[in-house]
Design a protein around this motif. Structure first.
Motif, PDB file in Angstrom:
ATOM      1  N   PRO A  61      15.863  33.168 -83.986  1.00 28.66           N
ATOM      2  CA  PRO A  61      15.886  34.434 -83.237  1.00 28.66           C
ATOM      3  C   PRO A  61      16.187  34.217 -81.758  1.00 28.66           C
ATOM      4  CG  PRO A  61      13.633  33.760 -83.665  1.00 28.66           C
ATOM      5  CD  PRO A  61      14.501  32.796 -84.398  1.00 28.66           C
ATOM      6  N   GLY A 114      10.865  32.628 -80.454  1.00 34.34           N
ATOM      7  CA  GLY A 114       9.458  32.995 -80.579  1.00 34.34           C
ATOM      8  C   GLY A 114       9.206  34.199 -81.448  1.00 34.34           C
ATOM      9  N   SER A 115      10.220  34.987 -81.736  1.00 35.22           N
ATOM     10  CA  SER A 115      10.041  36.146 -82.603  1.00 35.22           C
ATOM     11  C   SER A 115      10.275  35.737 -84.057  1.00 35.22           C
ATOM     12  CB  SER A 115      11.004  37.265 -82.185  1.00 35.22           C
ATOM     13  OG  SER A 115      12.327  36.788 -82.120  1.00 35.22           O
ATOM     14  N   VAL A 116      10.211  36.700 -84.949  1.00 40.60           N
ATOM     15  CA  VAL A 116      10.347  36.420 -86.381  1.00 40.60           C
ATOM     16  C   VAL A 116      11.770  35.953 -86.689  1.00 40.60           C
ATOM     17  CG1 VAL A 116      10.239  37.454 -88.684  1.00 40.60           C
ATOM     18  CG2 VAL A 116       8.596  38.142 -86.931  1.00 40.60           C
ATOM     19  N   ARG A 117      11.889  34.948 -87.561  1.00 44.38           N
ATOM     20  CA  ARG A 117      13.207  34.437 -87.931  1.00 44.38           C
ATOM     21  C   ARG A 117      14.051  35.524 -88.581  1.00 44.38           C
ATOM     22  NH1 ARG A 117      11.855  28.807 -90.977  1.00 44.38           N
ATOM     23  NH2 ARG A 117      10.861  30.316 -92.373  1.00 44.38           N
ATOM     24  N   TRP A 118      15.348  35.409 -88.418  1.00 43.07           N
ATOM     25  CA  TRP A 118      16.288  36.396 -88.942  1.00 43.07           C
ATOM     26  C   TRP A 118      16.830  35.912 -90.275  1.00 43.07           C
ATOM     27  CZ3 TRP A 118      19.449  36.603 -83.744  1.00 43.07           C
ATOM     28  CH2 TRP A 118      18.687  37.258 -82.774  1.00 43.07           C
TER      29      TRP A 118
END
Length: 393
Positions: free
Chosen positions: A296, A300-304
């Motif tokens: 991402p 640090g955010s949710v994986r795509w």
């Protein structure tokens, strides 16, 4: 089965290529021969031709006089199209019968003179074009068929030109040399590409370069993408998903790994499973096993998540990234491409990074991971550019 389309202009030597492939084990389906069969005496095809062009196209025995018919249609585009509307559906139906009889493991070569003209290229896993200098073609037509020069020139002019055929060609075989030269080129094609391609197709195996090797920008990459995308569209018809050329090979002037990256948009990733994935595999783009995702941005955010397919063709590596339309990963791939196209400074900086990493980290996994910090920063620059310019995917 592996389906190969073989074409070339009249007098190019296409039949010699077909004969050599047959010697090597291919199942060759000759469209010209089928075209004669479907208009033989007593057939519905011949009756329809006579109804369209009168009995002047028959010889004394009531068979089709191909020279007389040629004199009519090759000088008149409307007449040629009328003839094609009669013969082409019948040829396609008979071709399908012969291909089905060849068996699932066969390499089927369709010898189709008008493959390019009638738009059949996307229906094959690979298109082979035989190209020969026009002067040589005229000489061969006079020598081998007794054709007068004016008639030969009309026949050549009525077909696609070399530029159009090259645009459709995955493989271009030059036949300006000797027969031995041509046979050597065909043998190399058979052993180095067709046999491995057929095996990969059966095993649902993707070609994945293990090491990173940058090549200078290839101006044919966009044209290669167009051929690949046309095959994918054909495989998924009647659906019409958005397909884009992404990655470094989509950025003019940028050196890259010789791998074409393609993005295919779907409403949801679940739509990319099951029959959808199988159709892509049958078209030569098997799915890579396991779970796949993009890192991402910002980190640090949710994986795509995504689905990842690739090419079974040993000579044309492809990664087909299937992402949900309007998802962050889908948007990011288009934004990076377009920003690098628009910003020569960042394009140059990225090129230098690629060269440094390819020298220091030649395996694909390390190479890809090492680029992450640069892309974290590039993402911020690209977003600022998108806001400033009003960019939309």
């Amino acid at each position: 089965m592996l389906r190969v389309g073989l074409t070339g202009g009249i007098g190019s030597g296409k039949s010699a290529v077909a004969a050599r492939l047959a010697e090597r084990g291919a199942v060759v389906i000759d469209s010209d021969r089928i075209a004669r069969e479907v208009v033989a005496p007593g057939t519905e095809g011949l009756a329809e031709i006579v109804a369209a062009f009168s009995e002047r196209v028959l010889d004394a025995d009531g068979a089709l006089d191909r020279a007389a018919l040629g004199a009519v249609v090759f000088a008149d585009e409307a007449a040629r199209r009328r003839l094609e509307a009669i013969t082409h559906p019948r040829v396609r139906a008979r071709t399908a019968e012969l291909a089905a009889a060849a068996g699932p493991d066969a390499i089927v070569v369709n010898d189709v003179p008008l493959l390019v003209e009638v738009g059949l290229a996307p229906t094959y896993h690979l298109v082979v074009v035989v190209e020969t200098d026009v002067a040589l073609r005229l000489e061969r037509l006079a020598r081998d068929r007794g054709m007068e020069r004016a008639e030969a020139e009309r026949r050549i002019a009525a077909q696609a030109d070399d530029a159009r055929r090259r645009a459709a060609a995955d493989v271009l075989l030059s036949n300006d040399g000797s027969l031995a030269d041509l046979h050597a080129a065909v043998d190399a094609l058979w052993y180095d590409r067709l046999l491995p391609f057929a095996a990969n197709l059966r095993e649902r195996r993707v070609v994945r370069p293990a090491r990173v090797a940058l090549t200078e920008a290839d101006p044919t990459w966009p044209r290669q993408y167009a051929r690949l995308a046309a095959r994918i569209r054909h495989a998924l018809a009647p659906a019409e998903p958005r397909i884009d050329h992404i990655g470094s090979t989509a950025v003019p002037g940028l050196a890259a790994k010789d791998v074409i990256d393609i993005q295919l948009a779907v409403p949801t990733l679940a739509d990319a499973d099951g029959a959808f994935a199988e159709r892509l595999a049958e078209a030569g783009y098997p799915r890579l096993p396991g779970e796949w995702w993009d890192n991402p941005r910002p980190p640090g955010s949710v994986r795509w998540p995504k689905r990842l397919h690739g090419s079974a063709d040993p000579a044309r590596p492809v990664y087909l990234h299937i992402r949900e339309v309007d998802s962050p990963g889908w948007r990011y791939a288009l934004l990076m491409r377009d920003h690098l196209r628009a910003d020569p400074d960042q394009r140059a900086a990225y090129l230098q990074l690629k060269r440094d990493l390819a020298a220091a980290a030649p395996d694909s996994v390390t190479y890809s991971t090492a680029k992450d910090p640069w892309f974290d920063e590039e993402h911020l620059r690209a977003e600022a550019w998108a806001a400033q310019t009003g960019w939309r995917p």
